[in-house]
Design an enzyme around this catalytic site. Sequence first.
Site, PDB file in Angstrom:
ATOM      1  CG  ASN A 160       3.893  -5.803  11.084  1.00 56.57           C
ATOM      2  OD1 ASN A 160       4.568  -5.999   9.889  1.00 56.57           O
ATOM      3  ND2 ASN A 160       4.660  -5.654  12.125  1.00 56.57           N
ATOM      4  CB  ILE A 161      -0.960  -1.444   9.975  1.00 53.13           C
ATOM      5  CG1 ILE A 161      -1.047  -2.139   8.543  1.00 53.13           C
ATOM      6  CG2 ILE A 161      -1.356  -0.211  10.045  1.00 53.13           C
ATOM      7  CD1 ILE A 161      -2.266  -2.472   7.774  1.00 53.13           C
ATOM      8  CD  GLU A 162       5.009  -1.190  14.777  1.00 54.23           C
ATOM      9  OE1 GLU A 162       5.398  -2.252  15.116  1.00 54.23           O
ATOM     10  OE2 GLU A 162       5.459  -0.108  14.896  1.00 54.23           O
ATOM     11  CB  CYS A 202      -0.562  -9.635  13.481  1.00 56.10           C
ATOM     12  SG  CYS A 202      -0.291  -9.225  15.114  1.00 56.10           S
ATOM     13  CD  GLU A 227       0.862 -13.469  11.615  1.00 53.77           C
ATOM     14  OE1 GLU A 227       1.009 -12.177  11.545  1.00 53.77           O
ATOM     15  OE2 GLU A 227       1.536 -14.131  12.463  1.00 53.77           O
ATOM     16  CB  CYS A 247      -2.018 -14.186  14.625  1.00 51.87           C
ATOM     17  SG  CYS A 247      -1.809 -12.477  14.118  1.00 51.87           S
TER      18      CYS A 247
END
Length: 131
Positions: free
Chosen positions: A43-45, A54, A56, A90
Amino acid sequence: MTAKQEWIDVAVKALDKAYVPYSHFPVGACLVTKDGKIYQGLNIENASYGLSNCAERTAFFKAVSEGEREFSHLVVAGHTPEAISPCGACRQVMAEFCAPEMPVTLIGDHGVKKEMTVEQLLPYMFTEKDL
């Protein structure tokens, strides 16, 4: 080591790479193609939360951008007391690209594991048949 254990290890190792400065909730994923190719996701915020992605979906988007369209397994890992639960977005992406019977392995802390299918994660899924 079995192939499945390798996939679990790939998903768990992604937890350390996740970019989660806001939630501090890392998630890792390992998506496997029908021919055995592996795509790691994390995940990359973003400070603008809606722009986050997310683990996935990161794995799926990497694979699809490389021309992959046939998948055989997904592993999702998180630091949760129970097996991690994918979000609704997802699950819908899984429904877009995977057969309903495709297995999904969900991993939590201390080896907690749950085996499901895409259809079990998203019953009555919205697909191209609904258009």
